[in-house]
Scaffold this active site. Structure first.
Site, PDB file in Angstrom:
ATOM      1  N   GLU A 266       0.723  -1.237   0.113  1.00  0.00           N
ATOM      2  CA  GLU A 266       0.128   0.027  -0.034  1.00  0.00           C
ATOM      3  C   GLU A 266       0.864   1.308  -0.053  1.00  0.00           C
ATOM      4  OE1 GLU A 266      -2.954  -0.096   2.983  1.00  0.00           O
ATOM      5  OE2 GLU A 266      -3.657  -2.138   2.228  1.00  0.00           O
ATOM      6  N   HIS A 286      -7.783   1.436   1.748  1.00  0.00           N
ATOM      7  CA  HIS A 286      -7.811   1.215   2.793  1.00  0.00           C
ATOM      8  C   HIS A 286      -8.675   2.189   4.015  1.00  0.00           C
ATOM      9  CE1 HIS A 286      -4.862  -0.943   6.233  1.00  0.00           C
ATOM     10  NE2 HIS A 286      -6.115  -0.524   6.766  1.00  0.00           N
TER      11      HIS A 286
HETATM   12  N1  LIG Z   1      -9.721  -2.041   6.526  1.00  0.00           N
HETATM   13  C1  LIG Z   1      -9.535  -1.497   7.771  1.00  0.00           C
HETATM   14  O1  LIG Z   1      -9.323  -0.423   7.872  1.00  0.00           O
HETATM   15  C2  LIG Z   1      -9.636  -2.571   8.812  1.00  0.00           C
HETATM   16  C3  LIG Z   1     -10.379  -1.904  10.095  1.00  0.00           C
HETATM   17  C4  LIG Z   1     -10.205  -2.614  11.282  1.00  0.00           C
HETATM   18  C5  LIG Z   1      -9.642  -3.942  11.164  1.00  0.00           C
HETATM   19  N2  LIG Z   1      -8.928  -4.312  10.430  1.00  0.00           N
HETATM   20  C6  LIG Z   1      -8.447  -5.845  10.256  1.00  0.00           C
HETATM   21  O2  LIG Z   1      -9.384  -6.686  10.493  1.00  0.00           O
HETATM   22  C7  LIG Z   1      -8.784  -7.707  11.229  1.00  0.00           C
HETATM   23  C8  LIG Z   1     -10.021  -8.190  12.136  1.00  0.00           C
HETATM   24  O3  LIG Z   1     -10.558  -7.232  13.097  1.00  0.00           O
HETATM   25  P1  LIG Z   1     -11.298  -7.822  14.449  1.00  0.00           P
HETATM   26  O4  LIG Z   1     -11.535  -6.311  15.217  1.00  0.00           O
HETATM   27  O5  LIG Z   1     -12.398  -8.228  13.895  1.00  0.00           O
HETATM   28  O6  LIG Z   1     -10.433  -8.465  15.062  1.00  0.00           O
HETATM   29  P2  LIG Z   1     -10.602  -9.738  16.323  1.00  0.00           P
HETATM   30  O7  LIG Z   1      -9.498  -9.878  17.027  1.00  0.00           O
HETATM   31  O8  LIG Z   1     -11.809  -9.309  17.070  1.00  0.00           O
HETATM   32  O9  LIG Z   1     -10.856 -11.024  15.284  1.00  0.00           O
HETATM   33  C9  LIG Z   1      -9.834 -11.466  14.773  1.00  0.00           C
HETATM   34  C10 LIG Z   1     -10.204 -13.235  14.534  1.00  0.00           C
HETATM   35  O10 LIG Z   1      -9.506 -13.757  13.666  1.00  0.00           O
HETATM   36  C11 LIG Z   1      -9.278 -15.014  14.377  1.00  0.00           C
HETATM   37  N3  LIG Z   1      -8.276 -15.768  13.699  1.00  0.00           N
HETATM   38  C12 LIG Z   1      -6.818 -15.586  13.932  1.00  0.00           C
HETATM   39  N4  LIG Z   1      -6.275 -16.510  13.268  1.00  0.00           N
HETATM   40  C13 LIG Z   1      -6.982 -17.156  12.265  1.00  0.00           C
HETATM   41  C14 LIG Z   1      -6.981 -18.053  11.288  1.00  0.00           C
HETATM   42  N5  LIG Z   1      -5.786 -18.267  10.862  1.00  0.00           N
HETATM   43  N6  LIG Z   1      -8.211 -18.403  10.662  1.00  0.00           N
HETATM   44  C15 LIG Z   1      -9.340 -17.898  10.767  1.00  0.00           C
HETATM   45  N7  LIG Z   1      -9.392 -17.026  12.070  1.00  0.00           N
HETATM   46  C16 LIG Z   1      -8.506 -16.637  12.571  1.00  0.00           C
HETATM   47  C17 LIG Z   1      -9.205 -15.036  15.549  1.00  0.00           C
HETATM   48  O11 LIG Z   1      -9.613 -15.970  16.473  1.00  0.00           O
HETATM   49  C18 LIG Z   1     -10.412 -13.767  15.958  1.00  0.00           C
HETATM   50  O12 LIG Z   1     -11.536 -14.183  16.384  1.00  0.00           O
HETATM   51  C19 LIG Z   1      -7.932  -6.647  12.051  1.00  0.00           C
HETATM   52  O13 LIG Z   1      -6.926  -7.678  12.305  1.00  0.00           O
HETATM   53  C20 LIG Z   1      -7.084  -5.912  11.121  1.00  0.00           C
HETATM   54  O14 LIG Z   1      -6.145  -6.458  10.387  1.00  0.00           O
HETATM   55  C21 LIG Z   1      -8.829  -3.497   9.155  1.00  0.00           C
HETATM   56  O1  LIG Z   2      -6.015   3.694  10.575  1.00  0.00           O
HETATM   57  C1  LIG Z   2      -6.821   3.219   9.791  1.00  0.00           C
HETATM   58  O2  LIG Z   2      -7.397   3.996   9.063  1.00  0.00           O
HETATM   59  C2  LIG Z   2      -6.780   1.975   9.368  1.00  0.00           C
HETATM   60  C3  LIG Z   2      -7.135   0.999  10.652  1.00  0.00           C
HETATM   61  C4  LIG Z   2      -7.291  -0.577  10.546  1.00  0.00           C
HETATM   62  O3  LIG Z   2      -6.328  -1.040   9.406  1.00  0.00           O
HETATM   63  C5  LIG Z   2      -7.048  -1.125  11.551  1.00  0.00           C
HETATM   64  O4  LIG Z   2      -6.478  -2.320  11.507  1.00  0.00           O
HETATM   65  O5  LIG Z   2      -7.803  -0.843  12.603  1.00  0.00           O
END
Ligand SMILES: NC(=O)c1ccc[n+]([C@@H]2O[C@H](COP(=O)([O-])OP(=O)(O)OC[C@H]3O[C@@H](n4cnc5c(N)ncnc54)[C@H](O)[C@@H]3O)[C@@H](O)[C@H]2O)c1
Ligand SMILES: O=C(O)CC[C@@H](O)C(=O)O
Length: 534
Positions: A266, A286
């Protein structure tokens, strides 16, 4: 009051910055968009760092961050922070796991709808004046009754699943921590493997952290398990999907398309292979957490967490050490002081180069969260042989591992003379040396040294004299101290039941001079003399 300097190096909400700046003893600099070399130059001045995903906290940054105590991530994923290097340098890493859950789930859901109905390409076509052609080209996919695989049924995955159920989709979930009971409660099918979840799925949505285990979780073989015409939605992390395999599967017609908010690199290059596709694809930069609501939530949460850490010592949502809320901090506070004294005492009295440290808890304390108490004993033990500031509560376990020191914690139900007892034992081969303490009221006391019962303060200057149990020794010690002008504040005697060993613990008001120690050491009947400031 100490002043802690905090650098905010990625944009967070104004309210977050204000909350942090308003805290007593904290000053905040907002300096976003720094180049890596610029960050390296200034990071040494800061005690706290607040980031989103743009700032890369590399081992080099952590090595230069000589004063850094805590990093706050305004968001969930911490893959932009080198967790091992942070831990090795004793820096706490905290995230704000709940603040952007709903916004990200909504964004992922939007990607699914947009990919299914060609919203991105159709919108561009309308702007280009291709209205009629677009009406023919962009036939959509209905989601009703389709099978959705959710990989990662944590906070965001669960919210996505609920929304999909409202669209009458059948949900199958894979998550190593998802129990059958929870799956039943959420009314989702529980898959035992990712392959089982993907087999026959019409849509897959990813909500797992990026780790070595989840890297390329979606590859060519797994895409082949999905139904023809399936969609891939990724609003978690780019590295979870093999982008080349995805492009090939879409070009072959097996996969219909994808909705991606995140990319392996990215920003992605303009000639990214997926960018030549134009049906059932939608890409966003993102944006999952980019809503006012989510940014306000995580900005305020990260600010409050850092403020509480610096002001009260509360540790919340740390990913590299146990959390410690203010109430627990207050409840275990005296035990932390006791553990520090016991660790320090063992460092001086126990065997050198030990191979194991065991911390055990007797009585009601055994039911409390004692993780931090044990860490404190370990930290104090290690600190004794390392320069100031090298060891702290975060990196103590990592340093113990490097040294090959096996650290264990246990709870013991056996009755003792004390209501509660913390026992810290150091082992080297067959040699074991233990010290123990308790709380009398709220006041921590050392009550046992190498199986001899004592009653000793946990703070002050001490002289420990091990001697034969025979008449006249205490008189000799008292006279020698008096002659050297060292006043005795407190004194306690202990001996083994077979009277082979005796220990005299003397709390003194000033540092005993070397000549006094030499005199005592050369006195017949005195076996060992040790001074220690606790
Ligand atoms: N695009 C964005 O802006 C954005 C925003 C927030 C979070 N995220 C991403 O989303 C992900 C998930 O966030 P969340 O708040 O739900 O986290 P979370 O910790 O609540 O959930 C993650 C889940 O993944 C599971 N897990 C771990 N390894 C695994 C595997 N190999 N197979 C299947 N499941 C598995 C864990 O047990 C957990 O329940 C974060 O790690 C982050 O990277 C992206
Ligand atoms: O900061 C952001 O906008 C991205 C956050 C997101 O990737 C996260 O893992 O919470």
């Amino acid at each position: 009051m100490a002043t802690y300097r905090v650098l905010v190096s990625d944009p967070i909400s104004e309210k977050g910055v204000e909350a942090l700046a308003a805290a007593p003893g904290i000053s905040v600099d907002v300096n976003t968009g720094l180049k890596p070399e610029e960050l390296l130059k200034i990071i040494g001045d800061y005690h706290g760092l607040v980031v989103r995903s743009e700032t890369k906290v590399t081992p080099e940054v952590l090595a230069a961050a000589k004063n850094l105590k805590a990093i706050g991530r305004a968001g969930v994923g911490v893959d932009n922070i080198d967790r091992k290097a942070a831990t090795d340098h004793g820096v706490i890493v905290m995230n704000t796991p709940t603040g952007n859950t709903i916004s990200t789930a909504e964004h992922a859901f939007t990607l699914m709808l947009s990919a299914a109905r060609n919203i991105g390409p159709a919108h561009s076509a309308v702007l280009k004046g291709d209205f009629k052609a677009a009406r023919k080209a962009y036939q959509g996919i209905e989601l009703n009754t389709k099978r959705l695989a959710v990989l990662g049924m944590g906070r965001i995955g669960t919210e996505f699943a609920k929304r999909a159920q409202a669209f009458n989709m059948t949900v199958v979930a894979y998550d190593p921590f998802l129990t059958q009971a929870r799956a039943d409660e959420l009314k989702v099918e529980l898959a035992k493997t990712p392959d089982e979840a993907l087999k026959g799925a019409d849509v897959v949505t990813l909500h797992v952290p990026l780790t070595p285990e989840t890297n390329r979780l979606i590859n060519a073989d797994r895409l082949a398990l999905m139904n023809k015409g399936a969609l891939v939605i990724n609003c978690a992390r780019g590295g979870l999907v093999d982008e080349v395999a995805l492009k090939e599967a879409i070009e072959s017609g097996h996969i219909a398309g994808a909705g991606l908010d995140v990319f392996e690199v990215e920003p992605p290059p303009n000639d990214h292979p997926l960018f030549t596709l134009n049906k059932h694809v939608v890409y966003t930069p993102h944006l999952g957490a980019s809503t006012n609501e989510a940014q306000e939530n995580v900005g305020i949460q990260v600010a409050e967490q850092l403020r509480d850490f610096f002001v009260t010592g509360e540790i919340k949502n740390a990913i590299n050490m146990p959390s410690l809320d203010a109430a627990t901090r207050a409840a275990v506070g005296p035990y932390l002081d006791l553990a520090a004294a016991l660790g320090k005492l063992l460092a001086k009295l126990g065997p050198e180069n030990p191979d194991a440290l065991r911390v055990s808890y007797h009585g009601p304390l055994a039911t409390k969260d004692t993780g931090l108490v044990s860490r404190t004993a370990l930290m104090a033990l290690l600190e004794a042989s390392r320069p100031d500031g090298q060891v702290n509560i975060v990196n103590a376990p990592a340093i113990a591992t490097q040294l090959g020191l096996d650290v264990t914690e246990s709870t013991i139900n056996a009755k003792t003379e004390f209501n509660e007892l913390v026992v810290v034992e150091l082992k080297k081969g067959d040699v074991r040396y233990r010290v123990a303490g308790t709380l009398i009221g709220q006041s921590p006391r050392i009550v046992e040294i190498d199986k001899l019962y004592v009653d000793c303060n946990i703070a002050g200057r001490f002289l420990f004299v091990e001697n034969d149990d025979r008449p006249g020794i205490v008189g000799v010690i008292g006279t020698a101290l008096g002659n050297a002008g060292v006043n005795i504040a407190n004194m306690g005697l202990a001996r083994t039941s077979d009277r082979t060993r005796a220990l005299t613990v003397i709390e003194v008001d000033s540092e005993p001079p070397a000549s006094l120690l030499d005199l005592l050491k050369s006195t017949p009947g005195i076996v060992k003399v040790i001074t220690l400031e606790l």
